[in-house]
Design a protein around this motif. Structure first.
Motif, PDB file in Angstrom:
ATOM      1  N   PHE A  77       8.938   6.804  -1.761  1.00  0.00           N
ATOM      2  CA  PHE A  77       7.934   5.622  -2.123  1.00  0.00           C
ATOM      3  C   PHE A  77       6.654   6.233  -2.087  1.00  0.00           C
ATOM      4  N   GLN A  78       5.561   5.408  -2.704  1.00  0.00           N
ATOM      5  CA  GLN A  78       4.436   5.736  -2.909  1.00  0.00           C
ATOM      6  C   GLN A  78       3.545   4.435  -2.568  1.00  0.00           C
ATOM      7  N   LEU A  79       2.462   5.050  -1.621  1.00  0.00           N
ATOM      8  CA  LEU A  79       1.713   3.940  -0.866  1.00  0.00           C
ATOM      9  C   LEU A  79       0.657   3.763  -2.071  1.00  0.00           C
ATOM     10  N   ILE A  80       0.599   2.389  -2.676  1.00  0.00           N
ATOM     11  CA  ILE A  80      -0.399   2.185  -3.879  1.00  0.00           C
ATOM     12  C   ILE A  80      -1.327   1.068  -3.438  1.00  0.00           C
ATOM     13  N   HIS A  81      -1.381   0.472  -2.422  1.00  0.00           N
ATOM     14  CA  HIS A  81      -2.353  -0.647  -1.865  1.00  0.00           C
ATOM     15  C   HIS A  81      -2.190  -0.738  -0.415  1.00  0.00           C
ATOM     16  N   LEU A  82      -3.362  -0.737   0.254  1.00  0.00           N
ATOM     17  CA  LEU A  82      -3.504  -1.380   1.631  1.00  0.00           C
ATOM     18  C   LEU A  82      -3.945  -2.456   1.839  1.00  0.00           C
ATOM     19  N   LEU A  83      -3.457  -3.381   2.755  1.00  0.00           N
ATOM     20  CA  LEU A  83      -3.837  -4.606   2.952  1.00  0.00           C
ATOM     21  C   LEU A  83      -4.640  -4.574   4.510  1.00  0.00           C
ATOM     22  N   VAL A  84      -6.137  -5.083   4.254  1.00  0.00           N
ATOM     23  CA  VAL A  84      -7.120  -4.841   5.333  1.00  0.00           C
ATOM     24  C   VAL A  84      -7.487  -6.274   5.842  1.00  0.00           C
ATOM     25  N   ASP A  85      -7.358  -6.383   6.875  1.00  0.00           N
ATOM     26  CA  ASP A  85      -7.897  -7.748   7.649  1.00  0.00           C
ATOM     27  C   ASP A  85      -9.327  -7.765   7.396  1.00  0.00           C
ATOM     28  N   ASP A  86      -9.959  -9.000   7.086  1.00  0.00           N
ATOM     29  CA  ASP A  86     -11.257  -8.994   6.720  1.00  0.00           C
ATOM     30  C   ASP A  86     -12.213  -9.244   8.083  1.00  0.00           C
ATOM     31  N   VAL A  87     -11.521  -9.604   9.197  1.00  0.00           N
ATOM     32  CA  VAL A  87     -12.158  -9.877  10.357  1.00  0.00           C
ATOM     33  C   VAL A  87     -12.326  -8.495  11.087  1.00  0.00           C
ATOM     34  N   ASP A  88     -11.299  -7.934  11.554  1.00  0.00           N
ATOM     35  CA  ASP A  88     -11.491  -6.340  12.299  1.00  0.00           C
ATOM     36  C   ASP A  88     -11.108  -5.511  11.401  1.00  0.00           C
ATOM     37  N   TYR A 132       4.276  -0.931  -1.528  1.00  0.00           N
ATOM     38  CA  TYR A 132       4.732   0.546  -1.815  1.00  0.00           C
ATOM     39  C   TYR A 132       5.474   0.520  -2.884  1.00  0.00           C
ATOM     40  N   GLU A 133       5.286   1.478  -3.930  1.00  0.00           N
ATOM     41  CA  GLU A 133       6.084   1.693  -5.055  1.00  0.00           C
ATOM     42  C   GLU A 133       6.964   2.603  -5.149  1.00  0.00           C
ATOM     43  N   PHE A 134       8.360   2.369  -5.610  1.00  0.00           N
ATOM     44  CA  PHE A 134       9.584   3.325  -5.534  1.00  0.00           C
ATOM     45  C   PHE A 134       9.373   4.126  -6.780  1.00  0.00           C
ATOM     46  N   LYS A 135       9.585   5.577  -6.338  1.00  0.00           N
ATOM     47  CA  LYS A 135       9.621   6.433  -7.645  1.00  0.00           C
ATOM     48  C   LYS A 135      11.032   6.786  -7.899  1.00  0.00           C
ATOM     49  N   PRO A 136      11.778   6.479  -8.787  1.00  0.00           N
ATOM     50  CA  PRO A 136      12.890   6.767  -8.771  1.00  0.00           C
ATOM     51  C   PRO A 136      13.408   8.096  -9.571  1.00  0.00           C
ATOM     52  N   LEU A 137      12.386   8.672 -10.328  1.00  0.00           N
ATOM     53  CA  LEU A 137      12.335   9.942 -11.055  1.00  0.00           C
ATOM     54  C   LEU A 137      12.377  11.083  -9.990  1.00  0.00           C
ATOM     55  N   ALA A 138      12.048  10.889  -8.741  1.00  0.00           N
ATOM     56  CA  ALA A 138      12.173  11.925  -7.742  1.00  0.00           C
ATOM     57  C   ALA A 138      13.582  12.079  -7.432  1.00  0.00           C
ATOM     58  N   PHE A 139      14.302  11.359  -8.119  1.00  0.00           N
ATOM     59  CA  PHE A 139      16.098  11.518  -7.777  1.00  0.00           C
ATOM     60  C   PHE A 139      16.414  12.480  -8.944  1.00  0.00           C
TER      61      PHE A 139
END
Length: 354
Positions: free
Chosen positions: A76-87, A95-102
Protein backbone atom coordinates in the motif's frame (compact mmCIF):
# COMPACT_ATOMS: atom_id res chain seq x y z
CA UNK A 1 7.15 -10.30 28.59
CA UNK A 2 8.57 -6.87 29.29
CA UNK A 3 8.71 -4.74 26.15
CA UNK A 4 12.10 -3.71 24.80
CA UNK A 5 12.82 -0.07 24.10
CA UNK A 6 14.50 1.21 20.95
CA UNK A 7 16.05 4.65 20.98
CA UNK A 8 15.30 6.97 18.08
CA UNK A 9 16.55 10.55 18.26
CA UNK A 10 16.72 10.09 22.05
CA UNK A 11 13.01 9.21 22.11
CA UNK A 12 12.02 5.70 23.30
CA UNK A 13 9.93 3.59 20.94
CA UNK A 14 8.06 0.53 22.14
CA UNK A 15 8.67 -2.69 20.22
CA UNK A 16 4.91 -2.70 19.58
CA UNK A 17 5.44 0.29 17.28
CA UNK A 18 8.10 -1.45 15.17
CA UNK A 19 6.77 -3.67 12.40
CA UNK A 20 9.73 -6.04 12.19
CA UNK A 21 9.38 -6.79 15.91
CA UNK A 22 5.59 -7.03 16.37
CA UNK A 23 3.90 -6.95 12.95
CA UNK A 24 2.37 -9.91 11.05
CA UNK A 25 5.59 -11.00 9.37
CA UNK A 26 4.03 -14.39 8.66
CA UNK A 27 1.89 -12.81 5.91
CA UNK A 28 4.61 -12.86 3.27
CA UNK A 29 1.98 -13.70 0.65
CA UNK A 30 -1.50 -12.27 1.25
CA UNK A 31 -4.44 -14.32 0.04
CA UNK A 32 -7.08 -11.64 -0.39
CA UNK A 33 -9.84 -14.25 -0.37
CA UNK A 34 -8.73 -15.42 3.07
CA UNK A 35 -10.77 -13.75 5.81
CA UNK A 36 -7.97 -14.03 8.37
CA UNK A 37 -5.47 -12.41 6.01
CA UNK A 38 -7.86 -9.55 5.28
CA UNK A 39 -8.43 -9.05 9.00
CA UNK A 40 -4.70 -8.93 9.69
CA UNK A 41 -4.02 -6.43 6.90
CA UNK A 42 -6.91 -4.19 7.98
CA UNK A 43 -5.65 -4.15 11.59
CA UNK A 44 -2.09 -3.41 10.44
CA UNK A 45 -3.23 -0.42 8.40
CA UNK A 46 -5.00 0.96 11.49
CA UNK A 47 -1.77 0.45 13.44
CA UNK A 48 -0.08 2.47 10.72
CA UNK A 49 -2.25 5.45 11.67
CA UNK A 50 -1.37 5.06 15.35
CA UNK A 51 2.34 5.04 14.51
CA UNK A 52 1.99 8.00 12.13
CA UNK A 53 0.74 10.05 15.07
CA UNK A 54 3.42 8.69 17.40
CA UNK A 55 6.06 9.55 14.79
CA UNK A 56 4.67 13.07 14.67
CA UNK A 57 4.70 13.40 18.45
CA UNK A 58 8.26 12.07 18.71
CA UNK A 59 9.46 14.05 15.67
CA UNK A 60 10.59 10.86 13.94
CA UNK A 61 11.04 11.62 10.24
CA UNK A 62 12.62 10.00 7.21
CA UNK A 63 14.58 6.82 8.03
CA UNK A 64 13.73 7.25 11.74
CA UNK A 65 9.96 7.00 11.14
CA UNK A 66 8.38 3.70 12.25
CA UNK A 67 5.03 3.99 10.44
CA UNK A 68 5.79 3.19 6.74
CA UNK A 69 6.47 -0.57 7.13
CA UNK A 70 2.95 -1.06 8.44
CA UNK A 71 1.58 -0.39 4.94
CA UNK A 72 4.62 -0.92 2.70
CA UNK A 73 4.76 -4.59 3.68
CA UNK A 74 1.34 -5.14 2.08
CA UNK A 75 2.04 -3.03 -1.02
CA UNK A 76 0.00 0.00 0.00
CA UNK A 77 0.97 3.62 -0.48
CA UNK A 78 0.00 6.44 1.86
CA UNK A 79 -1.74 9.07 -0.27
CA UNK A 80 -3.51 11.29 2.26
CA UNK A 81 -3.29 12.14 5.97
CA UNK A 82 -6.35 13.11 8.01
CA UNK A 83 -5.38 15.77 10.53
CA UNK A 84 -7.58 16.98 13.39
CA UNK A 85 -8.31 20.71 13.11
CA UNK A 86 -8.24 21.19 16.89
CA UNK A 87 -4.95 19.62 18.04
CA UNK A 88 -3.30 18.91 14.65
CA UNK A 89 -3.00 15.20 15.50
CA UNK A 90 -3.11 12.58 12.75
CA UNK A 91 -6.29 10.55 13.25
CA UNK A 92 -6.69 8.84 9.90
CA UNK A 93 -5.06 7.91 6.63
CA UNK A 94 -6.03 7.00 3.08
CA UNK A 95 -4.01 4.18 1.53
CA UNK A 96 -3.90 3.12 -2.11
CA UNK A 97 -3.07 -0.45 -3.10
CA UNK A 98 -0.34 -0.93 -5.71
CA UNK A 99 -1.03 -4.32 -7.37
CA UNK A 100 1.79 -3.84 -9.90
CA UNK A 101 4.18 -4.61 -7.08
CA UNK A 102 3.09 -8.25 -7.41
CA UNK A 103 4.81 -10.52 -9.91
CA UNK A 104 1.55 -12.45 -10.23
CA UNK A 105 -1.28 -9.96 -10.76
CA UNK A 106 -3.90 -12.64 -10.06
CA UNK A 107 -2.73 -12.76 -6.43
CA UNK A 108 -4.05 -9.22 -6.02
CA UNK A 109 -7.62 -10.10 -6.93
CA UNK A 110 -10.18 -9.11 -4.24
CA UNK A 111 -7.72 -6.64 -2.71
CA UNK A 112 -9.14 -3.15 -2.02
CA UNK A 113 -7.99 -0.29 -4.22
CA UNK A 114 -8.26 2.11 -1.28
CA UNK A 115 -8.40 1.75 2.49
CA UNK A 116 -9.50 4.58 4.80
CA UNK A 117 -8.26 3.89 8.33
CA UNK A 118 -8.94 5.61 11.66
CA UNK A 119 -7.06 5.20 14.93
CA UNK A 120 -8.45 5.17 18.44
CA UNK A 121 -7.46 7.12 21.55
CA UNK A 122 -3.77 7.71 22.21
CA UNK A 123 -3.12 8.33 25.89
CA UNK A 124 -0.22 10.75 25.38
CA UNK A 125 -0.10 14.43 26.28
CA UNK A 126 -0.12 15.65 22.65
CA UNK A 127 -3.38 13.90 21.81
CA UNK A 128 -5.01 12.81 25.09
CA UNK A 129 -7.23 15.84 25.67
CA UNK A 130 -8.81 15.92 22.23
CA UNK A 131 -9.25 12.15 22.03
CA UNK A 132 -10.93 11.94 25.44
CA UNK A 133 -13.33 14.75 24.50
CA UNK A 134 -14.28 12.77 21.41
CA UNK A 135 -14.70 9.64 23.54
CA UNK A 136 -17.20 11.57 25.66
CA UNK A 137 -19.03 12.77 22.54
CA UNK A 138 -19.21 9.15 21.42
CA UNK A 139 -20.71 8.10 24.77
CA UNK A 140 -23.28 10.89 24.46
CA UNK A 141 -24.07 9.83 20.88
CA UNK A 142 -22.88 13.17 19.53
CA UNK A 143 -19.79 12.08 17.62
CA UNK A 144 -21.47 13.15 14.37
CA UNK A 145 -21.29 16.78 15.56
CA UNK A 146 -17.49 16.79 15.88
CA UNK A 147 -15.22 18.39 13.32
CA UNK A 148 -13.07 15.23 13.29
CA UNK A 149 -15.99 13.17 12.08
CA UNK A 150 -16.89 15.78 9.49
CA UNK A 151 -13.33 15.62 8.14
CA UNK A 152 -13.57 11.82 8.08
CA UNK A 153 -16.83 11.92 6.12
CA UNK A 154 -15.33 14.34 3.59
CA UNK A 155 -12.44 11.92 3.04
CA UNK A 156 -14.79 8.94 2.62
CA UNK A 157 -17.04 10.78 0.18
CA UNK A 158 -14.02 12.01 -1.83
CA UNK A 159 -12.58 8.50 -2.23
CA UNK A 160 -15.98 7.02 -3.13
CA UNK A 161 -16.47 9.74 -5.75
CA UNK A 162 -13.25 8.56 -7.41
CA UNK A 163 -13.35 4.80 -6.87
CA UNK A 164 -16.93 3.78 -6.05
CA UNK A 165 -17.59 1.49 -3.08
CA UNK A 166 -16.76 -2.02 -4.33
CA UNK A 167 -13.01 -1.41 -4.02
CA UNK A 168 -12.89 0.52 -0.73
CA UNK A 169 -12.44 -0.58 2.87
CA UNK A 170 -13.33 1.44 5.94
CA UNK A 171 -11.30 0.30 8.96
CA UNK A 172 -10.97 1.55 12.51
CA UNK A 173 -10.11 0.62 16.08
CA UNK A 174 -11.89 1.75 19.28
CA UNK A 175 -12.76 5.45 18.78
CA UNK A 176 -11.69 5.00 15.16
CA UNK A 177 -14.19 2.14 14.91
CA UNK A 178 -16.92 4.51 16.05
CA UNK A 179 -15.91 6.93 13.29
CA UNK A 180 -15.90 4.12 10.69
CA UNK A 181 -19.20 2.75 11.97
CA UNK A 182 -20.93 6.10 11.78
CA UNK A 183 -19.44 6.83 8.35
CA UNK A 184 -20.54 3.40 7.12
CA UNK A 185 -24.07 3.98 8.39
CA UNK A 186 -24.25 7.38 6.70
CA UNK A 187 -23.00 6.02 3.38
CA UNK A 188 -25.53 3.15 3.52
CA UNK A 189 -28.36 5.63 4.01
CA UNK A 190 -27.05 7.43 0.91
CA UNK A 191 -27.17 4.20 -1.07
CA UNK A 192 -23.51 3.15 -0.82
CA UNK A 193 -22.51 -0.04 0.98
CA UNK A 194 -18.83 0.06 1.97
CA UNK A 195 -16.85 -2.97 3.20
CA UNK A 196 -16.02 -2.14 6.81
CA UNK A 197 -13.74 -3.66 9.47
CA UNK A 198 -14.41 -2.55 13.05
CA UNK A 199 -11.93 -3.58 15.75
CA UNK A 200 -13.13 -3.27 19.37
CA UNK A 201 -16.02 -0.94 18.45
CA UNK A 202 -17.55 0.73 21.52
CA UNK A 203 -20.90 -0.66 22.64
CA UNK A 204 -22.53 2.27 24.40
CA UNK A 205 -24.84 0.57 26.85
CA UNK A 206 -24.95 -0.98 30.32
CA UNK A 207 -22.14 -3.62 30.48
CA UNK A 208 -24.44 -6.61 31.04
CA UNK A 209 -21.76 -8.93 29.63
CA UNK A 210 -19.78 -8.56 32.86
CA UNK A 211 -22.50 -10.39 34.83
CA UNK A 212 -21.44 -14.02 35.35
CA UNK A 213 -24.87 -15.47 36.18
CA UNK A 214 -26.35 -16.45 32.80
CA UNK A 215 -29.97 -16.65 34.03
CA UNK A 216 -29.75 -13.20 35.61
CA UNK A 217 -28.13 -11.80 32.47
CA UNK A 218 -30.83 -13.32 30.25
CA UNK A 219 -33.56 -11.98 32.54
CA UNK A 220 -32.11 -8.47 32.44
CA UNK A 221 -31.99 -8.55 28.64
CA UNK A 222 -35.60 -9.74 28.31
CA UNK A 223 -36.78 -7.06 30.74
CA UNK A 224 -34.77 -4.44 28.86
CA UNK A 225 -36.32 -5.48 25.54
CA UNK A 226 -39.84 -5.27 26.92
CA UNK A 227 -39.15 -1.85 28.46
CA UNK A 228 -37.58 -0.51 25.26
CA UNK A 229 -40.40 -1.78 23.07
CA UNK A 230 -43.00 -0.33 25.46
CA UNK A 231 -41.26 3.04 25.65
CA UNK A 232 -40.90 3.18 21.87
CA UNK A 233 -44.64 2.62 21.43
CA UNK A 234 -45.44 5.20 24.12
CA UNK A 235 -42.96 7.87 23.05
CA UNK A 236 -43.08 7.54 19.27
CA UNK A 237 -46.08 7.82 17.04
CA UNK A 238 -46.95 5.18 14.45
CA UNK A 239 -45.48 7.21 11.58
CA UNK A 240 -42.18 7.75 13.41
CA UNK A 241 -41.87 4.07 14.33
CA UNK A 242 -42.60 3.09 10.74
CA UNK A 243 -39.99 5.53 9.44
CA UNK A 244 -37.43 4.23 11.95
CA UNK A 245 -38.16 0.63 10.95
CA UNK A 246 -37.63 1.48 7.29
CA UNK A 247 -34.28 3.10 8.07
CA UNK A 248 -33.20 0.09 10.12
CA UNK A 249 -34.24 -2.22 7.29
CA UNK A 250 -32.25 -0.11 4.82
CA UNK A 251 -29.17 -0.43 7.05
CA UNK A 252 -29.59 -4.20 7.27
CA UNK A 253 -28.11 -4.63 3.79
CA UNK A 254 -24.78 -3.36 5.14
CA UNK A 255 -22.87 -6.08 6.99
CA UNK A 256 -19.74 -4.67 8.65
CA UNK A 257 -17.15 -6.99 10.17
CA UNK A 258 -17.08 -6.59 13.96
CA UNK A 259 -14.12 -7.91 15.95
CA UNK A 260 -14.67 -8.10 19.71
CA UNK A 261 -12.99 -9.58 22.76
CA UNK A 262 -15.16 -10.89 25.66
CA UNK A 263 -12.62 -9.49 28.15
CA UNK A 264 -12.96 -5.98 26.72
CA UNK A 265 -15.97 -4.32 28.38
CA UNK A 266 -15.86 -1.51 25.80
CA UNK A 267 -16.92 -3.79 22.94
CA UNK A 268 -18.13 -7.05 24.53
CA UNK A 269 -21.75 -5.84 24.63
CA UNK A 270 -22.09 -6.74 20.95
CA UNK A 271 -21.87 -10.42 21.89
CA UNK A 272 -24.99 -10.31 24.03
CA UNK A 273 -26.72 -7.85 21.71
CA UNK A 274 -26.75 -10.30 18.80
CA UNK A 275 -27.14 -13.50 20.85
CA UNK A 276 -30.16 -12.04 22.63
CA UNK A 277 -31.83 -11.23 19.32
CA UNK A 278 -31.56 -14.90 18.32
CA UNK A 279 -32.98 -16.09 21.65
CA UNK A 280 -35.93 -13.69 21.46
CA UNK A 281 -36.82 -15.13 18.04
CA UNK A 282 -36.53 -18.66 19.42
CA UNK A 283 -38.97 -18.00 22.28
CA UNK A 284 -41.49 -16.31 19.99
CA UNK A 285 -40.79 -12.74 21.08
CA UNK A 286 -39.28 -11.63 17.79
CA UNK A 287 -41.81 -8.84 17.23
CA UNK A 288 -40.92 -7.24 20.59
CA UNK A 289 -37.22 -7.56 19.89
CA UNK A 290 -37.50 -6.06 16.40
CA UNK A 291 -38.81 -2.88 18.02
CA UNK A 292 -36.42 -3.04 20.97
CA UNK A 293 -33.27 -3.55 18.91
CA UNK A 294 -33.86 -0.25 17.11
CA UNK A 295 -33.82 1.73 20.36
CA UNK A 296 -31.85 2.33 23.53
CA UNK A 297 -33.46 3.21 26.84
CA UNK A 298 -31.17 6.23 27.24
CA UNK A 299 -32.14 7.73 23.90
CA UNK A 300 -35.84 7.07 24.48
CA UNK A 301 -35.81 8.75 27.89
CA UNK A 302 -33.64 11.68 26.81
CA UNK A 303 -35.51 12.33 23.60
CA UNK A 304 -32.34 11.96 21.52
CA UNK A 305 -34.08 9.18 19.64
CA UNK A 306 -35.56 11.99 17.59
CA UNK A 307 -32.10 12.46 16.09
CA UNK A 308 -31.59 11.01 12.63
CA UNK A 309 -28.24 9.61 13.74
CA UNK A 310 -29.76 7.10 16.17
CA UNK A 311 -27.77 5.30 18.87
CA UNK A 312 -24.40 4.44 17.35
CA UNK A 313 -24.12 0.87 18.63
CA UNK A 314 -27.45 -0.36 17.28
CA UNK A 315 -26.75 -2.46 14.18
CA UNK A 316 -29.22 -4.47 12.11
CA UNK A 317 -26.64 -6.85 10.60
CA UNK A 318 -22.98 -7.74 11.08
CA UNK A 319 -20.34 -10.43 10.74
CA UNK A 320 -19.38 -10.84 14.38
CA UNK A 321 -15.97 -12.35 15.19
CA UNK A 322 -15.20 -13.14 18.84
CA UNK A 323 -11.61 -13.61 19.98
CA UNK A 324 -11.58 -16.86 22.00
CA UNK A 325 -7.91 -16.56 22.99
CA UNK A 326 -7.13 -15.67 26.59
CA UNK A 327 -6.23 -12.04 27.27
CA UNK A 328 -4.06 -11.44 30.36
CA UNK A 329 -5.40 -7.93 30.96
CA UNK A 330 -7.71 -5.24 29.61
CA UNK A 331 -4.91 -3.57 27.66
CA UNK A 332 -4.35 -6.71 25.61
CA UNK A 333 -8.09 -7.40 25.29
CA UNK A 334 -8.69 -3.92 23.86
CA UNK A 335 -5.47 -3.66 21.85
CA UNK A 336 -5.10 -3.80 18.07
CA UNK A 337 -2.23 -6.32 18.07
CA UNK A 338 -4.46 -9.30 18.91
CA UNK A 339 -6.11 -9.11 15.49
CA UNK A 340 -3.06 -10.24 13.52
CA UNK A 341 -1.73 -12.77 16.02
CA UNK A 342 -0.94 -15.97 14.02
CA UNK A 343 -2.25 -18.12 16.91
CA UNK A 344 -5.60 -16.30 16.79
CA UNK A 345 -8.59 -18.46 17.81
CA UNK A 346 -12.07 -17.17 17.06
CA UNK A 347 -15.73 -17.83 16.44
CA UNK A 348 -17.46 -15.98 13.60
CA UNK A 349 -21.14 -15.70 12.76
CA UNK A 350 -23.28 -13.64 10.43
CA UNK A 351 -26.21 -11.91 12.15
CA UNK A 352 -28.88 -10.57 9.83
CA UNK A 353 -31.91 -8.45 10.61
CA UNK A 354 -35.05 -9.86 9.03
Amino acid sequence: MEELKVKTQDKPASTREIFCLSGPLHLTAVDWKNFHHRRSVAASLVQGVYILERDRQQNRQGPQAHAPPWWDFFNFQLIHLLVDDVDSSIFGAVYEFKPLAFKNKHSAQNAPNYVIAFRGTINKSDSRSRDLKLDLLCIRNRLHESSRFQLAMQAVESVIAVAGTSSIWLVGHSLGSAVSLLAGKNMTKMGYSVETYLFNPPFLSVPVERIKNEKLKHGIRITSSIVKAGLAVAVKGHHQRHQQANTFLLLSAWKPYLFVNPADHICSGYIGYFEHRKKMEEIGAGKIERIATQNSIGSLLSGSAQSDSGPLHLLPSAYLTINLSQSPDFKRAHGIHQWWDPSFDCRSELHEYR
